[in-house]
Design a protein around this motif. Structure first.
Motif, PDB file in Angstrom:
ATOM      1  N   GLY A 110       0.789  -1.228   0.000  1.00 17.20           N
ATOM      2  CA  GLY A 110       0.000   0.000   0.000  1.00 17.20           C
ATOM      3  C   GLY A 110       0.817   1.272   0.000  1.00 17.20           C
ATOM      4  N   ARG A 114      -0.523   5.085  -0.915  1.00 18.56           N
ATOM      5  CA  ARG A 114      -0.631   6.060   0.177  1.00 18.56           C
ATOM      6  C   ARG A 114       0.151   7.331  -0.162  1.00 18.56           C
ATOM      7  N   ALA A 154      -5.045   1.282  -0.944  1.00 19.35           N
ATOM      8  CA  ALA A 154      -3.935   1.160   0.001  1.00 19.35           C
ATOM      9  C   ALA A 154      -4.382   0.408   1.256  1.00 19.35           C
TER      10      ALA A 154
END
Length: 313
Positions: A110, A114, A154
């Motif tokens: 993720g 992010r 994410a």
């Protein structure tokens, strides 16, 4: 269902304004039950959503807690900001403090999405405007859908990473594996364990999905073909590392699937399944049906080939 940055709020499911009083809210709930009940021609999936929405906002206490947690602007008594009720569900997970054996893990699950979300949310708010909390629920829900999708994806990848990590030292996982020049063209996870070698995509489409001809369908997918994309990326990695994938797994939020595991057939001998997030550990331990198990020296050889070949976004 309601914790995703992409999901409708409980009020949207009940088709009311967040500021309605309790009497009007109950009236709307009863109306939506009649409209969505399967016995009267309604959609069973939406009927379940209506019931879940009422669980979240059906009492004064639960409604106030829901409003604080999600940042929904309401006039609900007791819904004023409460620091003790701060919700951190969309923030990065805290570092683990226990010492239990974990799966071998490489890459940052993720991480790319992010970082992209943080950059774009600040750009969307505007240059020079302070953003004290980029994960504030009210800010997230007001953002364009493309930004919310970045955060939702994410979160999905991080949830899968936690599940695989808990499977123990017999498993190895590579996160955010690069496939092409475009960073978004990646395989979310490559998971190797005694049950086989799997390509895993962690998805969140913000609602209930369906299936047609071996592909995932739904109003929020548009022209996206997640199964086709996953298989194509797996073939690229398999060719580069000279390995064979035993199966493809698409992981979705529990409330978006009617059953825990949905087989979608095979593609070029690779079985494909769509699984609820809560069922992922079971599937990885037991193996995808028809997938080829890996053991002994072969497992070591496959791990070595991937370790020498995998690149991260």
């Amino acid at each position: 269902m309601f914790d995703s940055p992409l999901s409708a709020s409980a009020y949207e499911i009940l088709e009311v304004d967040p500021t309605v009083d309790d009497v009007e809210l109950r009236r709307a709930y009863r109306l939506r039950l009649r409209q969505t009940h399967p016995d009267t021609g309604g959609d069973a999936a939406v009927f379940i959503q209506v019931q879940r929405a009422w669980e979240l906002v059906g009492t004064v206490e639960s409604r106030a807690a829901y409003d604080r947690r999600t940042g929904v602007p309401t006039t609900t008594p007791g819904a004023a900001a409460d620091p003790a009720a701060e919700w951190s569900g969309w923030r990065p997970p805290a570092a683990r403090t226990d010492t239990r054996p974990r799966a071998r893990s490489y890459g940052h699950p993720g991480g790319w999405r992010r970082e992209r979300y943080l950059a774009l949310i600040r750009e969307w708010v505007g240059r020079g405007v302070e953003v004290p909390d980029p994960y504030d629920p009210a800010l997230v829900r007001s953002a364009p859908r493309d930004l919310r999708r970045l955060l939702a994806d994410a979160l999905a990848e991080e949830a899968t990473a936690r599940t695989v990590s808990d499977l123990g030292m017999g498993f190895t996982v590579w996160h955010d594996v690069a496939v092409g020049a475009d960073a978004d063209d990646k395989l979310d996870h490559v998971v190797l364990g005694p049950s086989g070698l799997y390509g895993v995509m962690s998805e969140d489409f913000g609602g209930v999905v369906g299936f047609r001809r071996g592909e995932i369908t739904g109003p929020s997918l548009g022209t996206r073909a997640p199964v086709t994309a996953a298989l194509s990326r797996m073939r690229t990695i398999a060719k580069a590392a000279r390995v064979r994938f035993g199966g493809a797994i698409i992981v979705l939020p529990d409330d978006d699937l009617a059953q825990a595991v949905t087989p979608l057939g095979t593609s070029r001998g690779v079985p494909v399944v769509v699984v609820r997030r809560s069922a992922l550990a079971m599937v990885l331990r037991q193996g995808v049906p028809q997938a080829r198990a890996i053991g002994g020296n072969e497992l070591f050889d496959v791990r070595t080939r991937l370790q020498q070949t995998v690149r991260f976004v």
